[in-house]
Design an enzyme around this catalytic site. Sequence first.
Site, PDB file in Angstrom:
ATOM      1  CB  SER A 173      -6.989  -2.085   1.612  1.00  0.00           C
ATOM      2  OG  SER A 173      -6.666  -1.073   1.843  1.00  0.00           O
ATOM      3  CE  LYS A 183      -5.999  -0.744   5.804  1.00  0.00           C
ATOM      4  NZ  LYS A 183      -6.289  -1.479   4.712  1.00  0.00           N
TER       5      LYS A 183
END
Length: 816
Positions: free
Chosen positions: A652, A695
């Site tokens: 990611s 996040k």
Amino acid sequence: MTSSELPPERLHHGCDPEDFPFSTTEELEEIPLDLGQERARRALHFGIEVEREGFNVFALGPDGIGKHSTVQALLEERARMRPPPPDWVYVYDFDQPRRPRALKLPAGQGARFHKDMDQLIEDLRSALPAAFESEHYKRRTEELEEELKRRQAQAIKALGEEARMHGLMLIETPTGFVFAPMGENEEVLSPEEFNKLPEERQKAIEAAAGELNDRLREVLRQMPLWRKEMLEKVRQLNREIAEVAVNHLILELRQRYLEVPGLPEHLDRIRQDVIDNVPQFIQGETAPSLPLPLAPPDPYSRYRVNLLVSNEELEGAPVVYEDLPNHANLIGRSEYQAQMGTLVTDFTLIRPGALHRANGGYLLLDARKLLLQPYAWDLLKRTLKAGEIRIEPLEKTLSLISTVSLEPEPIPLDLKLVLLGDRLLYYLLCELDPEFADLFKVAADFEERIDRTPEQSRLYARLIGTLARRDGLRPLDREAVMRTIEHSARLAGDGKKLSTELRAIGDLLVEADHWAGAEDVSAIGARHVQRAITERERRLDRLRQQSLEQIERGVVIIDTAGERRGCINGLSVLELGGYAFGRPSRITATCRLGDGEVLDIERETELGGPIHSKGVFILSGFLSARYAASVPLSMSASLVFEQSYGGVEGDSASLAELCALISELSGCPIRQCLAVTGSVNQQGEVQPIGGVNEKIEGFFEVCRRRGLDGSHGVIIPTRNVDHLMLRREVVDAVAAGKFHIHAVDTVDQALELLTGQPAGAADEEGNFPPDTVNGRAQQRLLDFALIRQSFSAGKLLAAGQKEEQKGGNGDGTDGD
């Protein structure tokens, strides 16, 4: 707002109040807890209905999604449609006492037979002594004894009369019988008087005495035989009396259980054993009282019945869940009693296992607990394949002991077994255990997430109401249901999905009910649900707060203002103890002249996982394809997660790493007020990642603590937009223009947002405009290639000159 910036309404997929036409969940009907589990439900129905060997079921899925409750409910529903299975009892085997016999009786008759046999024993305890204490029995035994005495007396008398005829008298002494000479007046002669008799008379008397002694010895030898005959007659009398006392008791039972296979024969054996062992019962009744360890065994104990399994109270087939599936709890065991320092057992101490209790029905086991118990898995497979339950102690199976113990007759096995476990366990068993596929042919795969449609949302509202009723909680009002559904979507990590993790939803409702009770209100509201969510996060966010504190104090370096070349804020997620939170990480890149290698420092130090390393290799392929398709990639680069002291896994961060590399190559600095997450492929397309909500919220919290100034934001993949279920404070900040969330599809879009400069598009020859980010990066790589080429040419020239010098001075002469 730029074209890539997301509006507030796309950051949180809320509920439409029009989809919930009710005030509280009290108005909603209950539904089964298997919402959205159609695939698993069909598989379970199929596995339960197929009455074939090996078609047992493995229900697979993560914990907490209601596998156990769903399977249990389906099994109980099916069990109600089936008749109760037969009862099983163990009885004494008169031929092989170490091998108790197993008898099958119709459901409910096992307990009745057990009670009848206890009553029979009590009847025998009273009937037998009464029969042998009757006047008839006493008179008959006395007659036999008198007959024996009379026979003995007659033999002695006849011998005495014959002795008189020969001048002898038969005298009984304390030591026996003797013959003595007798005078004319029938008095015993003394030795002196006997010696005065004529010699012929003395010889005649002595001869007669010798013959009579022989006759006496013969009579005395006959007396034990006569007593034996008398005792045999007494035994026969005892049998006759016992038959009279026992026959009507046992024949009545025999007639009652005439249709039960094996039971009439067992009652016949009991009858015969009572008749054959009458003295044990008579003596047992009159034996003196002794301490328990010294007392003789109860002769009636072998007539008792060990009721192993009774289905008297069942209205259908049994459904059994065994929480501790070890060896003994599965197949049963023989218990022991301590007597005089030794352990003894008998058939009445045999105890059933889960397989006995579930026989004829359904058994439910947790696969992980089963595999954790020593030898339980092999035992279960062996039992299923054999089709019978054989009670055998584990220590005997492992040959750890060699003592004599019971060997109960095996009981035929007929049940449906359902194992519960996670997917990894199922796939490992499929791969590593060759017998698994033969025994568990049906897999019921449970869903973790279901589609979030208006219809499903309404059903989910009923599910919430059902959970609240099941746990005795207050009803939820409409807003509380909507907030719970939104939280469910957050748990699913997708705004278009709902989580089926019933345990988490049930716990949330319990906590919300507690806070509603603290306010003494009658229904749970949205504020109580939100407080339950907040309080749970507060209980678990110690590490998150410490991480934020380190960033705030500058211990962990994260810039949220200014610009830096080759430096970018990446985003990662940490999950511990069921709690996940996001935090930013500084990623830096350096470039230099080299041979095209992109060095992953995390991988070199063995801190990076294989997926992260794969992402770095993809970056190398992208750089070569975009900027060095026709020239060598003459660059060496290194990438690192700064201040990272643990493992790094996942791809990611590959978008952030690529942008940092291009920034370092092009010399274009990156705005530190932005953070980036997303993976990238070799075509430069941005791919979705997991944990997008955590996040975003992690970087938002860092910026919020430092002060939001309208420049801060996060760049995410466009394909993650549907997954957004951000907290209200983040949405409000975006609405106020203090925070921004951008969605991108390509690396170039991300570069333009990060650098504030155009990324540039390649022409037909693959060249980028020089005043763009890509153009500057391409030019620097071209410069690296030229430098490397000139460096290589210089080395070749120098090498050639050195060879010429060696050739010219080889022999020191010229052609002349």
